[in-house]
Design a protein around this motif. Structure first.
Motif, PDB file in Angstrom:
ATOM      1  N   UNK A 101     -21.346   0.131 -21.264  1.00 58.22           N
ATOM      2  CA  UNK A 101     -21.109   1.213 -20.496  1.00 58.22           C
ATOM      3  C   UNK A 101     -22.189   1.771 -19.550  1.00 58.22           C
ATOM      4  N   UNK A 102     -23.427   1.206 -19.827  1.00 57.21           N
ATOM      5  CA  UNK A 102     -24.486   1.680 -18.952  1.00 57.21           C
ATOM      6  C   UNK A 102     -24.534   0.686 -17.837  1.00 57.21           C
ATOM      7  N   UNK A 103     -24.120  -0.512 -18.152  1.00 57.83           N
ATOM      8  CA  UNK A 103     -23.823  -1.559 -17.161  1.00 57.83           C
ATOM      9  C   UNK A 103     -22.754  -1.364 -16.168  1.00 57.83           C
ATOM     10  N   UNK A 104     -21.740  -0.708 -16.523  1.00 59.52           N
ATOM     11  CA  UNK A 104     -20.677  -0.556 -15.688  1.00 59.52           C
ATOM     12  C   UNK A 104     -21.097   0.848 -14.692  1.00 59.52           C
ATOM     13  N   UNK A 105     -21.631   1.759 -15.172  1.00 60.18           N
ATOM     14  CA  UNK A 105     -21.965   2.934 -14.446  1.00 60.18           C
ATOM     15  C   UNK A 105     -23.202   2.602 -13.512  1.00 60.18           C
ATOM     16  N   UNK A 106     -24.133   1.583 -13.661  1.00 60.99           N
ATOM     17  CA  UNK A 106     -24.920   1.438 -12.929  1.00 60.99           C
ATOM     18  C   UNK A 106     -24.481   0.257 -11.974  1.00 60.99           C
ATOM     19  N   UNK A 107     -23.432  -0.396 -11.934  1.00 62.83           N
ATOM     20  CA  UNK A 107     -22.993  -1.363 -11.155  1.00 62.83           C
ATOM     21  C   UNK A 107     -22.464  -0.472 -10.106  1.00 62.83           C
ATOM     22  N   UNK A 108     -21.716   0.712 -10.415  1.00 62.95           N
ATOM     23  CA  UNK A 108     -21.165   1.405  -9.271  1.00 62.95           C
ATOM     24  C   UNK A 108     -22.312   2.183  -8.464  1.00 62.95           C
ATOM     25  N   UNK A 109     -23.440   2.702  -9.287  1.00 58.41           N
ATOM     26  CA  UNK A 109     -24.403   2.953  -8.564  1.00 58.41           C
ATOM     27  C   UNK A 109     -25.004   2.217  -7.574  1.00 58.41           C
ATOM     28  N   UNK A 110     -25.275   0.959  -8.016  1.00 56.24           N
ATOM     29  CA  UNK A 110     -25.702  -0.145  -7.203  1.00 56.24           C
ATOM     30  C   UNK A 110     -24.757  -0.091  -5.874  1.00 56.24           C
ATOM     31  N   UNK A 111     -23.725  -0.340  -6.237  1.00 53.47           N
ATOM     32  CA  UNK A 111     -22.678  -0.279  -4.888  1.00 53.47           C
ATOM     33  C   UNK A 111     -22.931   0.812  -3.875  1.00 53.47           C
ATOM     34  N   UNK A 112     -23.233   2.034  -4.409  1.00 49.22           N
ATOM     35  CA  UNK A 112     -23.685   3.386  -3.597  1.00 49.22           C
ATOM     36  C   UNK A 112     -24.882   2.866  -2.936  1.00 49.22           C
ATOM     37  N   UNK A 113     -25.780   2.478  -3.617  1.00 55.97           N
ATOM     38  CA  UNK A 113     -27.075   2.188  -2.891  1.00 55.97           C
ATOM     39  C   UNK A 113     -27.089   1.033  -1.777  1.00 55.97           C
ATOM     40  N   UNK A 114     -26.435   0.042  -2.128  1.00 50.59           N
ATOM     41  CA  UNK A 114     -25.993  -1.213  -1.243  1.00 50.59           C
ATOM     42  C   UNK A 114     -25.573  -0.230   0.061  1.00 50.59           C
ATOM     43  N   UNK A 115     -24.619   0.482  -0.109  1.00 48.10           N
ATOM     44  CA  UNK A 115     -24.004   1.089   1.153  1.00 48.10           C
ATOM     45  C   UNK A 115     -24.868   1.988   1.895  1.00 48.10           C
ATOM     46  N   UNK A 116     -26.154   2.124   1.520  1.00 43.14           N
ATOM     47  CA  UNK A 116     -27.114   2.965   2.312  1.00 43.14           C
ATOM     48  C   UNK A 116     -28.262   2.098   2.445  1.00 43.14           C
ATOM     49  N   UNK A 117     -28.136   0.751   1.952  1.00 45.91           N
ATOM     50  CA  UNK A 117     -29.663  -0.092   1.874  1.00 45.91           C
ATOM     51  C   UNK A 117     -30.205  -0.246   3.327  1.00 45.91           C
ATOM     52  N   UNK A 118     -29.368  -0.236   4.581  1.00 43.38           N
ATOM     53  CA  UNK A 118     -30.358  -0.506   5.872  1.00 43.38           C
ATOM     54  C   UNK A 118     -30.672   0.905   6.209  1.00 43.38           C
TER      55      UNK A 118
END
Length: 121
Positions: free
Chosen positions: A44-61
């Motif tokens: 469960x934590x993995x799934x939630x944080x994969x989505x958070x990672x996607x969000x942070x990647x979208x703002x990465x630059x």
């Protein structure tokens, strides 16, 4: 290059979590209840944080805090989720010491993601 590596991590981790969840649902009947509970938490934590990672990647630059958030989420997924899953099967005691470090990385990731979202707007 780093964004591509992070994207690959998202894909591989997300797919692995789906497959692991399917196994937990259909093939993990012999696991002790506490082990099953711990594994469900890790997934469960993995799934939630994969989505958070996607969000942070979208703002990465756009801001350094997005980069720090991305690294925090990756570190948390590996250390928090990974240590729980590994410990559940291999019974390596010292891994219990690694899990809180992963939790702290998650907290850092969320705080930095909030900063990066605030800086964007």
């Amino acid at each position: 290059m780093i964004r591509a590596s992070l994207a690959a991590f998202v894909g591989v981790s997300g797919a692995s979590l789906v497959l692991f969840s399917a196994w937990l649902s259909h093939g993990a009947n012999d696991l002790p209840p506490q082990t099953l509970k711990n594994l469900i938490i890790a997934v469960s934590f993995g799934f939630v944080h994969i989505l958070a990672l996607v969000s942070s990647i979208s703002l990465f630059d756009q801001h350094i805090s997005a980069k720090v958030a991305s690294y925090g989420f990756v570190t948390g997924i590996i250390l928090f989720c990974g240590s729980i899953i590994t410990k559940s099967f291999l019974h390596i005691g010292f891994l219990a010491n690694v899990t809180p470090v992963g939790g702290i990385a998650f907290v850092l990731g969320w705080l930095c993601l909030a900063i990066s979202i605030g800086k964007k707007h």
